[in-house]
Scaffold this motif. Structure first.
Motif, PDB file in Angstrom:
ATOM      1  N   ASN A  16     -17.865  24.348  25.781  1.00  0.00           N
ATOM      2  CA  ASN A  16     -18.425  23.783  27.020  1.00  0.00           C
ATOM      3  C   ASN A  16     -18.202  22.279  27.179  1.00  0.00           C
ATOM      4  O   ASN A  16     -18.746  21.676  28.099  1.00  0.00           O
ATOM      5  N   LEU A  17     -17.410  21.651  26.310  1.00  0.00           N
ATOM      6  CA  LEU A  17     -17.188  20.202  26.381  1.00  0.00           C
ATOM      7  C   LEU A  17     -16.698  19.772  27.768  1.00  0.00           C
ATOM      8  O   LEU A  17     -17.268  18.879  28.385  1.00  0.00           O
ATOM      9  N   ASN A  18     -15.658  20.406  28.264  1.00  0.00           N
ATOM     10  CA  ASN A  18     -15.107  20.017  29.571  1.00  0.00           C
ATOM     11  C   ASN A  18     -16.076  20.288  30.716  1.00  0.00           C
ATOM     12  O   ASN A  18     -16.149  19.524  31.671  1.00  0.00           O
ATOM     13  N   LYS A  19     -16.836  21.373  30.620  1.00  0.00           N
ATOM     14  CA  LYS A  19     -17.824  21.679  31.665  1.00  0.00           C
ATOM     15  C   LYS A  19     -18.909  20.600  31.705  1.00  0.00           C
ATOM     16  O   LYS A  19     -19.360  20.194  32.775  1.00  0.00           O
ATOM     17  N   ILE A  20     -19.332  20.133  30.527  1.00  0.00           N
ATOM     18  CA  ILE A  20     -20.370  19.102  30.468  1.00  0.00           C
ATOM     19  C   ILE A  20     -19.830  17.782  31.016  1.00  0.00           C
ATOM     20  O   ILE A  20     -20.514  17.096  31.782  1.00  0.00           O
ATOM     21  N   LEU A  21     -18.606  17.438  30.659  1.00  0.00           N
ATOM     22  CA  LEU A  21     -17.993  16.217  31.204  1.00  0.00           C
ATOM     23  C   LEU A  21     -17.891  16.281  32.719  1.00  0.00           C
ATOM     24  O   LEU A  21     -18.233  15.328  33.418  1.00  0.00           O
ATOM     25  N   GLU A  22     -17.436  17.407  33.226  1.00  0.00           N
ATOM     26  CA  GLU A  22     -17.271  17.573  34.670  1.00  0.00           C
ATOM     27  C   GLU A  22     -18.618  17.522  35.396  1.00  0.00           C
ATOM     28  O   GLU A  22     -18.769  16.821  36.398  1.00  0.00           O
ATOM     29  N   LEU A  23     -19.593  18.250  34.888  1.00  0.00           N
ATOM     30  CA  LEU A  23     -20.905  18.308  35.528  1.00  0.00           C
ATOM     31  C   LEU A  23     -21.589  16.939  35.516  1.00  0.00           C
ATOM     32  O   LEU A  23     -22.183  16.527  36.509  1.00  0.00           O
ATOM     33  N   SER A  24     -21.483  16.220  34.403  1.00  0.00           N
ATOM     34  CA  SER A  24     -22.174  14.934  34.285  1.00  0.00           C
ATOM     35  C   SER A  24     -21.469  13.808  35.025  1.00  0.00           C
ATOM     36  O   SER A  24     -22.096  12.802  35.363  1.00  0.00           O
ATOM     37  N   LEU A  72     -25.385  25.225  28.638  1.00  0.00           N
ATOM     38  CA  LEU A  72     -24.129  24.669  28.128  1.00  0.00           C
ATOM     39  C   LEU A  72     -24.301  24.040  26.743  1.00  0.00           C
ATOM     40  O   LEU A  72     -23.374  24.012  25.938  1.00  0.00           O
ATOM     41  N   LEU A  73     -25.497  23.537  26.467  1.00  0.00           N
ATOM     42  CA  LEU A  73     -25.766  22.855  25.199  1.00  0.00           C
ATOM     43  C   LEU A  73     -26.332  23.776  24.118  1.00  0.00           C
ATOM     44  O   LEU A  73     -26.330  23.428  22.939  1.00  0.00           O
ATOM     45  N   LYS A  74     -26.792  24.942  24.514  1.00  0.00           N
ATOM     46  CA  LYS A  74     -27.418  25.848  23.545  1.00  0.00           C
ATOM     47  C   LYS A  74     -26.497  26.181  22.363  1.00  0.00           C
ATOM     48  O   LYS A  74     -26.955  26.171  21.210  1.00  0.00           O
ATOM     49  N   PRO A  75     -25.203  26.454  22.556  1.00  0.00           N
ATOM     50  CA  PRO A  75     -24.348  26.736  21.385  1.00  0.00           C
ATOM     51  C   PRO A  75     -24.308  25.572  20.389  1.00  0.00           C
ATOM     52  O   PRO A  75     -24.310  25.793  19.173  1.00  0.00           O
ATOM     53  N   LEU A  76     -24.296  24.345  20.881  1.00  0.00           N
ATOM     54  CA  LEU A  76     -24.336  23.183  19.987  1.00  0.00           C
ATOM     55  C   LEU A  76     -25.660  23.137  19.234  1.00  0.00           C
ATOM     56  O   LEU A  76     -25.690  22.897  18.023  1.00  0.00           O
ATOM     57  N   MET A  77     -26.764  23.371  19.933  1.00  0.00           N
ATOM     58  CA  MET A  77     -28.077  23.341  19.290  1.00  0.00           C
ATOM     59  C   MET A  77     -28.185  24.392  18.182  1.00  0.00           C
ATOM     60  O   MET A  77     -28.735  24.128  17.119  1.00  0.00           O
ATOM     61  N   VAL A  78     -27.645  25.574  18.443  1.00  0.00           N
ATOM     62  CA  VAL A  78     -27.676  26.635  17.436  1.00  0.00           C
ATOM     63  C   VAL A  78     -26.885  26.211  16.198  1.00  0.00           C
ATOM     64  O   VAL A  78     -27.335  26.395  15.061  1.00  0.00           O
ATOM     65  N   ASP A 167     -13.367   5.352  29.903  1.00  0.00           N
ATOM     66  CA  ASP A 167     -14.771   5.462  29.534  1.00  0.00           C
ATOM     67  C   ASP A 167     -14.931   6.265  28.246  1.00  0.00           C
ATOM     68  O   ASP A 167     -14.157   7.178  27.976  1.00  0.00           O
ATOM     69  N   ARG A 168     -15.934   5.911  27.495  1.00  0.00           N
ATOM     70  CA  ARG A 168     -16.308   6.668  26.291  1.00  0.00           C
ATOM     71  C   ARG A 168     -17.599   7.405  26.651  1.00  0.00           C
ATOM     72  O   ARG A 168     -18.527   6.813  27.206  1.00  0.00           O
ATOM     73  N   VAL A 169     -17.674   8.724  26.377  1.00  0.00           N
ATOM     74  CA  VAL A 169     -18.841   9.528  26.726  1.00  0.00           C
ATOM     75  C   VAL A 169     -19.297  10.300  25.492  1.00  0.00           C
ATOM     76  O   VAL A 169     -18.493  10.997  24.861  1.00  0.00           O
ATOM     77  N   HIS A 170     -20.576  10.157  25.154  1.00  0.00           N
ATOM     78  CA  HIS A 170     -21.176  10.886  24.033  1.00  0.00           C
ATOM     79  C   HIS A 170     -22.439  11.593  24.508  1.00  0.00           C
ATOM     80  O   HIS A 170     -23.149  11.086  25.363  1.00  0.00           O
ATOM     81  N   LEU A 171     -22.712  12.742  23.908  1.00  0.00           N
ATOM     82  CA  LEU A 171     -24.029  13.356  24.022  1.00  0.00           C
ATOM     83  C   LEU A 171     -24.794  12.865  22.797  1.00  0.00           C
ATOM     84  O   LEU A 171     -24.284  12.939  21.675  1.00  0.00           O
ATOM     85  N   ILE A 172     -25.990  12.354  23.006  1.00  0.00           N
ATOM     86  CA  ILE A 172     -26.834  11.870  21.926  1.00  0.00           C
ATOM     87  C   ILE A 172     -28.065  12.755  21.877  1.00  0.00           C
ATOM     88  O   ILE A 172     -28.731  12.961  22.899  1.00  0.00           O
TER      89      ILE A 172
END
Length: 190
Positions: A16-24, A72-78, A167-172
């Motif tokens: 979901n990396l690209n989906k999160i970038l696009e949505l945000s 979109l973030l649930k797989p990362l959280m798991v 731009d540099r983009v991170h999820l924290i």
């Protein structure tokens, strides 16, 4: 939790990396809480999804955009829950942070009273070789899709320099095992 090293590489995550970038991408700047309250973040743009304003009570405020991103973030959280061997996965902060091209985050050290009981994890959504994330004078290597547990307390502080044209983009996400209240944000769908 305080690390005895500057950082710890965990794994790569592309789900979901690209989906999160696009949505945000259209949401940056809607909320300027971090920029207005923390001078070191004045040059950043954020999409704040969840934030614990009062560390003592453990209640996390979910911003209006939170529900758009949870699935979109649930797989990362798991994966993080498994990696850290947490029984009850919980977070205090969940933020998508953009450091625009040519900007920086000034050298600083985060407050141990606030951050000392959680792990600060960065998921690198977008970066390049001209972005320097520095902890204790050491440049920490980040590549797109890296998930890294960083020490934001100790080691003499940290800073970021975006010396690139991109731009540099991170999820924290600041995570911990909630053994006191026994709440799990993944299971609850929170």
């Amino acid at each position: 939790m305080e690390l005895d090293v500057e950082y710890e590489y965990l794994f790569n995550h592309t789900n979901n990396l690209n989906k999160i970038l696009e949505l945000s991408s259209t949401m940056f700047g809607e909320d300027e809480y971090r920029q207005n309250n923390y001078s070191v973040h004045k040059d950043t743009k954020s999409v704040i999804l969840a934030f614990n304003f009062n560390k003592k009570d453990g209640d996390v405020y979910k911003f209006p955009r939170y529900n758009e991103f949870f699935h979109l973030l649930k797989p990362l959280m798991v994966k993080l829950k498994h990696e850290f061997k947490f029984k009850y996965f919980k977070f205090d902060r969940l933020i998508i942070a953009k450091l625009p091209a040519g900007k920086s985050i000034a050298h600083h050290e985060d407050n141990k009273a606030i951050f000392g009981n959680s792990n600060r994890v960065h998921w690198c959504l977008q970066t390049n070789s001209k972005v320097d994330f520095i902890i204790g004078g050491k440049i920490i290597p980040f590549e797109t899709s890296n998930v890294i547990n960083i020490s934001n307390i100790g080691f003499g502080g940290h800073s970021v320099q975006n010396n690139s044209d991109y731009d540099r983009v991170h999820l924290i996400i600041d995570i911990y095992d909630d053994t006191v209240n026994k709440e799990d944000y993944i299971d609850k769908g929170v």
